[in-house]
Every structure is written in C-alpha cells, then in structure tokens.
Design a protein around this motif. Sequence first.
Motif, PDB file in Angstrom:
ATOM      1  N   LEU A   6       0.832  -1.207   0.000  1.00 55.14           N
ATOM      2  CA  LEU A   6       0.000   0.000   0.000  1.00 55.14           C
ATOM      3  C   LEU A   6       0.865   1.255   0.000  1.00 55.14           C
ATOM      4  CD1 LEU A   6      -2.870  -1.039   2.417  1.00 55.14           C
ATOM      5  CD2 LEU A   6      -2.868  -0.998  -0.080  1.00 55.14           C
ATOM      6  N   ASP A   7       1.980   1.219   0.726  1.00 56.46           N
ATOM      7  CA  ASP A   7       2.894   2.369   0.730  1.00 56.46           C
ATOM      8  C   ASP A   7       3.487   2.600  -0.654  1.00 56.46           C
ATOM      9  OD1 ASP A   7       2.461   2.876   3.413  1.00 56.46           O
ATOM     10  OD2 ASP A   7       4.247   1.767   4.070  1.00 56.46           O
ATOM     11  N   GLU A   8       3.874   1.523  -1.329  1.00 56.97           N
ATOM     12  CA  GLU A   8       4.418   1.659  -2.685  1.00 56.97           C
ATOM     13  C   GLU A   8       3.362   2.205  -3.648  1.00 56.97           C
ATOM     14  OE1 GLU A   8       7.802  -1.851  -2.878  1.00 56.97           O
ATOM     15  OE2 GLU A   8       5.684  -2.402  -3.095  1.00 56.97           O
ATOM     16  N   LEU A  61      -2.221   0.299 -14.476  1.00 52.72           N
ATOM     17  CA  LEU A  61      -1.637  -0.775 -13.667  1.00 52.72           C
ATOM     18  C   LEU A  61      -1.727  -0.467 -12.178  1.00 52.72           C
ATOM     19  CD1 LEU A  61       1.487  -1.674 -15.838  1.00 52.72           C
ATOM     20  CD2 LEU A  61      -0.616  -3.014 -15.548  1.00 52.72           C
ATOM     21  N   LEU A  62      -1.479   0.784 -11.807  1.00 51.91           N
ATOM     22  CA  LEU A  62      -1.597   1.163 -10.394  1.00 51.91           C
ATOM     23  C   LEU A  62      -3.041   1.031  -9.921  1.00 51.91           C
ATOM     24  CD1 LEU A  62       0.784   4.247 -10.130  1.00 51.91           C
ATOM     25  CD2 LEU A  62       1.128   1.968  -9.159  1.00 51.91           C
ATOM     26  N   ASP A  63      -3.998   1.455 -10.754  1.00 51.78           N
ATOM     27  CA  ASP A  63      -5.414   1.312 -10.396  1.00 51.78           C
ATOM     28  C   ASP A  63      -5.787  -0.158 -10.234  1.00 51.78           C
ATOM     29  OD1 ASP A  63      -5.648   4.055 -10.515  1.00 51.78           O
ATOM     30  OD2 ASP A  63      -6.813   4.085 -12.386  1.00 51.78           O
ATOM     31  N   MET A  64      -5.275  -0.996 -11.120  1.00 45.16           N
ATOM     32  CA  MET A  64      -5.584  -2.426 -11.037  1.00 45.16           C
ATOM     33  C   MET A  64      -4.965  -3.053  -9.791  1.00 45.16           C
ATOM     34  SD  MET A  64      -5.195  -3.371 -15.085  1.00 45.16           S
ATOM     35  CE  MET A  64      -5.296  -5.124 -14.824  1.00 45.16           C
ATOM     36  N   GLU A  65      -3.736  -2.669  -9.473  1.00 42.89           N
ATOM     37  CA  GLU A  65      -3.094  -3.173  -8.255  1.00 42.89           C
ATOM     38  C   GLU A  65      -3.887  -2.749  -7.022  1.00 42.89           C
ATOM     39  OE1 GLU A  65       0.160  -4.422  -7.020  1.00 42.89           O
ATOM     40  OE2 GLU A  65       1.142  -4.874  -8.914  1.00 42.89           O
ATOM     41  N   ALA A  66      -4.362  -1.506  -7.011  1.00 43.06           N
ATOM     42  CA  ALA A  66      -5.132  -1.008  -5.866  1.00 43.06           C
ATOM     43  C   ALA A  66      -6.442  -1.781  -5.728  1.00 43.06           C
ATOM     44  CB  ALA A  66      -5.402   0.489  -6.016  1.00 43.06           C
ATOM     45  N   GLU A  67      -7.134  -2.021  -6.843  1.00 43.45           N
ATOM     46  CA  GLU A  67      -8.387  -2.780  -6.778  1.00 43.45           C
ATOM     47  C   GLU A  67      -8.124  -4.226  -6.347  1.00 43.45           C
ATOM     48  OE1 GLU A  67     -11.388  -4.249 -10.091  1.00 43.45           O
ATOM     49  OE2 GLU A  67     -11.744  -2.138  -9.567  1.00 43.45           O
ATOM     50  N   TYR A  68      -7.057  -4.800  -6.838  1.00 47.70           N
ATOM     51  CA  TYR A  68      -6.704  -6.164  -6.447  1.00 47.70           C
ATOM     52  C   TYR A  68      -6.399  -6.235  -4.951  1.00 47.70           C
ATOM     53  CZ  TYR A  68      -4.511 -10.782  -6.787  1.00 47.70           C
ATOM     54  OH  TYR A  68      -4.179 -12.104  -6.620  1.00 47.70           O
ATOM     55  N   ALA A  69      -5.742  -5.209  -4.420  1.00 47.25           N
ATOM     56  CA  ALA A  69      -5.455  -5.159  -2.986  1.00 47.25           C
ATOM     57  C   ALA A  69      -6.750  -5.108  -2.188  1.00 47.25           C
ATOM     58  CB  ALA A  69      -4.571  -3.954  -2.659  1.00 47.25           C
ATOM     59  N   VAL A  70      -7.751  -4.371  -2.681  1.00 48.17           N
ATOM     60  CA  VAL A  70      -9.058  -4.310  -2.011  1.00 48.17           C
ATOM     61  C   VAL A  70      -9.704  -5.694  -2.002  1.00 48.17           C
ATOM     62  CG1 VAL A  70     -11.421  -3.419  -2.219  1.00 48.17           C
ATOM     63  CG2 VAL A  70      -9.482  -1.869  -2.434  1.00 48.17           C
ATOM     64  N   VAL A  71      -9.666  -6.379  -3.151  1.00 46.51           N
ATOM     65  CA  VAL A  71     -10.258  -7.722  -3.240  1.00 46.51           C
ATOM     66  C   VAL A  71      -9.555  -8.670  -2.273  1.00 46.51           C
ATOM     67  CG1 VAL A  71     -10.614  -9.730  -4.738  1.00 46.51           C
ATOM     68  CG2 VAL A  71     -11.092  -7.430  -5.603  1.00 46.51           C
ATOM     69  N   ARG A  72      -8.235  -8.676  -2.288  1.00 51.25           N
ATOM     70  CA  ARG A  72      -7.471  -9.577  -1.419  1.00 51.25           C
ATOM     71  C   ARG A  72      -7.742  -9.296   0.059  1.00 51.25           C
ATOM     72  NH1 ARG A  72      -2.805 -12.208  -3.332  1.00 51.25           N
ATOM     73  NH2 ARG A  72      -1.796 -11.724  -1.361  1.00 51.25           N
TER      74      ARG A  72
END
Length: 124
Positions: A6-8, A61-72
């Motif tokens: 999340l920091d990255e 890619l950053l938006d997708m990583e953020a959404e994936y983090a929410v799902v996880r």
Amino acid sequence: MKLLTLDELSEFSRTLGYAAAADSDGVRRALESFRYADRHRTDGTATVRALAGAQAVAKRLLDMEAEYAVVRSTVARLVVANNRGDDYDLGDLASELHRQDVDLTHDYDIADDLARAAEREGLL
C-alpha cells in the motif's frame, strides 16, 4: 510476482501525479507507440507519444493493483472473521466488494452465461 505494498502504491501514485488511466484502446495505442518509438528513436514526436502512453498504462496498472489489494484484503478479512465464528457467505463478499467500488457486474453476467451453457449441455 510480488504485489505492490500500500505504501508503494501511494508513493507511485504521487510520483505519477494526475494521469488518466488507459482504456483498452489506450493500452493498444500505447503499445503501438512504444514499438514505433523503438524503431524510430530519433523521432521526438514518437518519443513524446510513447511517454504519454506509458503514463496512461502505468496509471491503469496502479489502479488495477489497488483494486486487487481491495479484493485480497476483503477476502482475507471475511475468511478470518469466519474462522473466528462469524458466518459470511459469498453474497456478503459480493456486497462488501460492491461497497468498496469493485464492480463485478460484468463478471457475474459472464459467469451466468457460462452456467446457462453448462446447464444446457448437462454439465451442471
């Protein structure tokens, strides 16, 4: 593959600044501009287009990583809660994801179409 922390994610988003995320056509155009700029390295306009495309793809890619983090994190939270005695089901998971702006409507439609096809074929 190691996911961004999340920091990255925050740091990279700040570094990127405001950039519109590329849609699927934008990704295609960006990839074409990368290829063109690589073949025509002395063309300054091609380099500018490639850099603009790179920013849009990076934002996506950053938006997708953020959404994936929410799902996880949502899945993990509900699993841990169930392990501790709560009784969450898949409907609760869907509701939690929707509440956090993860829209799976299209995915549900595809899954429903596949389930109907499987039923017609006698697979379910």
